[in-house]
Scaffold this motif. Structure first.
Motif, PDB file in Angstrom:
ATOM      1  N   ASP A  36       0.824  -1.215   0.000  1.00  0.00           N
ATOM      2  CA  ASP A  36       0.000   0.000   0.000  1.00  0.00           C
ATOM      3  C   ASP A  36       0.857   1.264   0.000  1.00  0.00           C
ATOM      4  OD1 ASP A  36      -2.349  -1.413  -0.114  1.00  0.00           O
ATOM      5  OD2 ASP A  36      -2.838  -1.197   2.006  1.00  0.00           O
ATOM      6  N   LYS A  37       1.990   1.205   0.714  1.00  0.00           N
ATOM      7  CA  LYS A  37       2.871   2.376   0.762  1.00  0.00           C
ATOM      8  C   LYS A  37       3.450   2.676  -0.614  1.00  0.00           C
ATOM      9  CE  LYS A  37       4.221   1.867   5.595  1.00  0.00           C
ATOM     10  NZ  LYS A  37       4.023   3.147   6.232  1.00  0.00           N
ATOM     11  N   ILE A  38       3.890   1.639  -1.308  1.00  0.00           N
ATOM     12  CA  ILE A  38       4.500   1.878  -2.620  1.00  0.00           C
ATOM     13  C   ILE A  38       3.443   2.255  -3.655  1.00  0.00           C
ATOM     14  CG2 ILE A  38       4.605  -0.488  -3.490  1.00  0.00           C
ATOM     15  CD1 ILE A  38       7.507   0.281  -4.445  1.00  0.00           C
ATOM     16  N   ILE A  39       2.229   1.735  -3.514  1.00  0.00           N
ATOM     17  CA  ILE A  39       1.143   2.173  -4.399  1.00  0.00           C
ATOM     18  C   ILE A  39       0.894   3.664  -4.190  1.00  0.00           C
ATOM     19  CG2 ILE A  39      -1.357   1.995  -4.823  1.00  0.00           C
ATOM     20  CD1 ILE A  39      -1.038  -1.060  -4.383  1.00  0.00           C
ATOM     21  N   GLY A  40       1.074   4.126  -2.953  1.00  0.00           N
ATOM     22  CA  GLY A  40       0.928   5.549  -2.652  1.00  0.00           C
ATOM     23  C   GLY A  40       1.936   6.426  -3.367  1.00  0.00           C
ATOM     24  N   PHE A  41       3.060   5.847  -3.830  1.00  0.00           N
ATOM     25  CA  PHE A  41       4.043   6.604  -4.607  1.00  0.00           C
ATOM     26  C   PHE A  41       3.539   6.884  -6.022  1.00  0.00           C
ATOM     27  CE2 PHE A  41       7.938   4.406  -2.401  1.00  0.00           C
ATOM     28  CZ  PHE A  41       7.642   5.056  -1.227  1.00  0.00           C
ATOM     29  N   MET A  42       2.598   6.069  -6.490  1.00  0.00           N
ATOM     30  CA  MET A  42       2.149   6.145  -7.885  1.00  0.00           C
ATOM     31  C   MET A  42       1.196   7.321  -8.087  1.00  0.00           C
ATOM     32  SD  MET A  42       1.355   2.064  -8.351  1.00  0.00           S
ATOM     33  CE  MET A  42       0.771   2.166 -10.039  1.00  0.00           C
ATOM     34  N   PRO A  43       1.168   7.904  -9.298  1.00  0.00           N
ATOM     35  CA  PRO A  43       0.147   8.920  -9.568  1.00  0.00           C
ATOM     36  C   PRO A  43      -1.244   8.285  -9.469  1.00  0.00           C
ATOM     37  CG  PRO A  43       1.757   8.779 -11.375  1.00  0.00           C
ATOM     38  CD  PRO A  43       2.027   7.643 -10.447  1.00  0.00           C
ATOM     39  N   LYS A  45      -3.932   8.912 -10.831  1.00  0.00           N
ATOM     40  CA  LYS A  45      -4.677   8.815 -12.085  1.00  0.00           C
ATOM     41  C   LYS A  45      -4.430   7.521 -12.857  1.00  0.00           C
ATOM     42  CE  LYS A  45      -1.218  11.252 -14.864  1.00  0.00           C
ATOM     43  NZ  LYS A  45      -0.938  12.440 -15.658  1.00  0.00           N
ATOM     44  N   ILE A  46      -3.334   6.792 -12.560  1.00  0.00           N
ATOM     45  CA  ILE A  46      -3.103   5.573 -13.335  1.00  0.00           C
ATOM     46  C   ILE A  46      -3.701   4.324 -12.688  1.00  0.00           C
ATOM     47  CG2 ILE A  46      -1.050   6.538 -14.412  1.00  0.00           C
ATOM     48  CD1 ILE A  46       0.580   4.457 -12.834  1.00  0.00           C
ATOM     49  N   ASN A  47      -4.275   4.478 -11.489  1.00  0.00           N
ATOM     50  CA  ASN A  47      -4.967   3.367 -10.837  1.00  0.00           C
ATOM     51  C   ASN A  47      -6.468   3.630 -10.851  1.00  0.00           C
ATOM     52  OD1 ASN A  47      -2.555   2.000 -10.087  1.00  0.00           O
ATOM     53  ND2 ASN A  47      -2.315   3.420  -8.379  1.00  0.00           N
ATOM     54  N   ASN A  48      -7.256   2.578 -10.802  1.00  0.00           N
ATOM     55  CA  ASN A  48      -8.708   2.739 -10.734  1.00  0.00           C
ATOM     56  C   ASN A  48      -9.248   1.781  -9.675  1.00  0.00           C
ATOM     57  OD1 ASN A  48     -11.481   2.831 -11.052  1.00  0.00           O
ATOM     58  ND2 ASN A  48     -11.359   3.151 -13.243  1.00  0.00           N
ATOM     59  N   TRP A  49      -9.598   2.329  -8.517  1.00  0.00           N
ATOM     60  CA  TRP A  49     -10.103   1.511  -7.398  1.00  0.00           C
ATOM     61  C   TRP A  49     -11.624   1.447  -7.402  1.00  0.00           C
ATOM     62  CZ3 TRP A  49      -6.126  -1.063  -6.085  1.00  0.00           C
ATOM     63  CH2 TRP A  49      -4.862  -0.472  -6.062  1.00  0.00           C
ATOM     64  N   GLU A  50     -12.240   1.974  -8.430  1.00  0.00           N
ATOM     65  CA  GLU A  50     -13.706   2.003  -8.486  1.00  0.00           C
ATOM     66  C   GLU A  50     -14.305   0.869  -9.313  1.00  0.00           C
ATOM     67  OE1 GLU A  50     -15.251   4.282  -6.630  1.00  0.00           O
ATOM     68  OE2 GLU A  50     -13.274   5.038  -6.057  1.00  0.00           O
ATOM     69  N   GLY A  51     -13.478  -0.031  -9.807  1.00  0.00           N
ATOM     70  CA  GLY A  51     -14.004  -1.145 -10.587  1.00  0.00           C
ATOM     71  C   GLY A  51     -13.920  -0.947 -12.083  1.00  0.00           C
ATOM     72  N   GLY A  52     -13.174   0.060 -12.540  1.00  0.00           N
ATOM     73  CA  GLY A  52     -13.028   0.290 -13.972  1.00  0.00           C
ATOM     74  C   GLY A  52     -11.650  -0.103 -14.469  1.00  0.00           C
ATOM     75  N   GLY A  77      -1.486  -3.599 -14.517  1.00  0.00           N
ATOM     76  CA  GLY A  77      -0.944  -3.242 -15.822  1.00  0.00           C
ATOM     77  C   GLY A  77       0.579  -3.239 -15.764  1.00  0.00           C
ATOM     78  N   PRO A  78       1.251  -2.879 -16.847  1.00  0.00           N
ATOM     79  CA  PRO A  78       2.712  -2.962 -16.893  1.00  0.00           C
ATOM     80  C   PRO A  78       3.427  -2.084 -15.858  1.00  0.00           C
ATOM     81  CG  PRO A  78       1.830  -1.924 -18.896  1.00  0.00           C
ATOM     82  CD  PRO A  78       0.672  -2.465 -18.124  1.00  0.00           C
ATOM     83  N   PHE A  79       2.915  -0.885 -15.618  1.00  0.00           N
ATOM     84  CA  PHE A  79       3.553  -0.024 -14.614  1.00  0.00           C
ATOM     85  C   PHE A  79       3.352  -0.610 -13.216  1.00  0.00           C
ATOM     86  CE2 PHE A  79       4.130   3.632 -11.843  1.00  0.00           C
ATOM     87  CZ  PHE A  79       5.255   4.230 -12.386  1.00  0.00           C
ATOM     88  N   ALA A  80       2.162  -1.128 -12.938  1.00  0.00           N
ATOM     89  CA  ALA A  80       1.876  -1.750 -11.640  1.00  0.00           C
ATOM     90  C   ALA A  80       2.764  -2.972 -11.405  1.00  0.00           C
ATOM     91  CB  ALA A  80       0.402  -2.136 -11.560  1.00  0.00           C
ATOM     92  N   LYS A  81       2.995  -3.757 -12.446  1.00  0.00           N
ATOM     93  CA  LYS A  81       3.883  -4.930 -12.310  1.00  0.00           C
ATOM     94  C   LYS A  81       5.305  -4.503 -11.974  1.00  0.00           C
ATOM     95  CE  LYS A  81       1.148  -7.994 -15.199  1.00  0.00           C
ATOM     96  NZ  LYS A  81       0.980  -8.639 -16.517  1.00  0.00           N
ATOM     97  N   ARG A  82       5.750  -3.392 -12.583  1.00  0.00           N
ATOM     98  CA  ARG A  82       7.079  -2.867 -12.249  1.00  0.00           C
ATOM     99  C   ARG A  82       7.132  -2.425 -10.791  1.00  0.00           C
ATOM    100  NH1 ARG A  82       8.561   1.849 -15.977  1.00  0.00           N
ATOM    101  NH2 ARG A  82      10.284   1.979 -14.516  1.00  0.00           N
ATOM    102  N   ILE A  83       6.052  -1.817 -10.322  1.00  0.00           N
ATOM    103  CA  ILE A  83       5.992  -1.370  -8.921  1.00  0.00           C
ATOM    104  C   ILE A  83       6.106  -2.558  -7.969  1.00  0.00           C
ATOM    105  CG2 ILE A  83       4.305  -0.527  -7.195  1.00  0.00           C
ATOM    106  CD1 ILE A  83       5.742   1.759  -8.496  1.00  0.00           C
ATOM    107  N   VAL A  84       5.428  -3.659  -8.280  1.00  0.00           N
ATOM    108  CA  VAL A  84       5.491  -4.866  -7.439  1.00  0.00           C
ATOM    109  C   VAL A  84       6.931  -5.381  -7.380  1.00  0.00           C
ATOM    110  CG1 VAL A  84       4.738  -7.274  -7.279  1.00  0.00           C
ATOM    111  CG2 VAL A  84       3.066  -5.481  -7.763  1.00  0.00           C
TER     112      VAL A  84
END
Length: 194
Positions: A36-43, A45-52, A77-84
Motif C-alpha cells: 500500500d505504501k509503494i502504491i501511494g508513490f504512484m500517480p 490517475k493511473i490506478n482505478n479503485w472504483e471497478g473500472g 498493468g505494466p507499470f503496476a507490475k514494475r511497482i510490485v
C-alpha cells in the motif's frame, strides 16, 4: 544481519495494524514497508479503485464467485507490475543496509510467496500468514470505504493457497497483544535454531 518479518494476508486482514504494533513492541527499530505504501508513490490517475479499467496501473475486475457473490480481482498493468518488482528491490536495498523490516504484502498463493522467499533467501525472515474469518474481512472492508466491496472475498480464497508459513496469526480471534506475544515467542525459538 537484518531481521525481516514478512506478513501476507488479504486486504482488511489487519496486517498494517499488526505491523505498527510490532514496530512499537520491539526494542530494535523495524521499518514498515508495504504494498500500500509503494502504491501511494504512484500517480493516482493511473490506478482505478472504483471497478473500472486502468491500462497502466492497478484496477479491480468484477466477477462472480461459485456461490454467486460479486467479487473483484485486482489486475496489474505494466507499470503496476514494475511497482510490485520494485517493492522487492527496495526491501533488498534496505536489508542490505542492515535495516530490520516488516513487509506488509498481499501475495497470491505459493508462487508469489516463493518469489519473496527467493529474493530474501540470504536473510533471516519470519514468514507469517495473517488470517481472519471471511465475514470479518467483509465487515472491515465495508467499514473502510476505500476498497471495492468483494475484493476481500476474492483475496480470501487465493492469498494463503498452498503457502507454508513459519507462523499464522488470527487478527480477529486474538488480540494485538496476544499476537505480538506470539511473534516474540516464535522469533525467540527461531533464533535458538539458527
Amino acid at each position: 544481519m537484518a531481521k525481516i518479518i514478512y506478513l501476507n494476508g488479504p486486504s482488511s486482514s489487519g496486517k498494517t495494524t499488526l505491523a505498527k504494533a510490532l514496530q512499537n513492541s520491539f526494542e530494535e527499530p523495524f521499518l514498515h514497508l508495504g504494498i500500500d505504501k509503494i502504491i501511494g508513490f504512484m500517480p493516482a490517475k493511473i490506478n482505478n479503485w472504483e471497478g473500472g479499467s486502468a491500462p497502466l496501473g492497478f484496477s479491480w475486475e468484477a466477477d462472480t464467485d461459485p456461490e454467486g457473490h460479486r467479487i473483484f480481482h485486482v489486475r496489474a498493468g505494466p507499470f503496476a507490475k514494475r511497482i510490485v518488482r520494485t517493492l522487492k528491490d527496495i526491501a533488498i536495498l534496505l536489508a542490505s543496509q542492515h535495516y530490520n523490516l516488516i513487509i506488509d504484502d498481499v501475495a497470491f498463493g505459493t508462487v508469489e510467496v516463493e518469489e519473496w522467499k527467493q529474493v530474501l533467501k540470504d536473510y533471516n525472515v519470519l514468514y507469517v500468514g495473517v488470517v481472519t474469518p471471511l465475514e470479518i474481512l467483509e465487515e472491515r472492508e465495508r467499514a473502510r470505504g476505500d476498497r471495492c466491496v468483494g475484493s476481500a472475498r476474492a483475496q480470501y480464497y487465493k492469498v494463503h493457497e498452498n503457502v507454508a508459513y513459519d507462523l499464522e496469526v488470527d487478527s480477529h480471534a486474538h488480540s494485538l497483544e496476544e499476537n505480538v506475544a506470539k511473534f516474540k515467542c516464535t522469533l525467540a525459538e527461531k533464533s535458538k535454531t539458527q
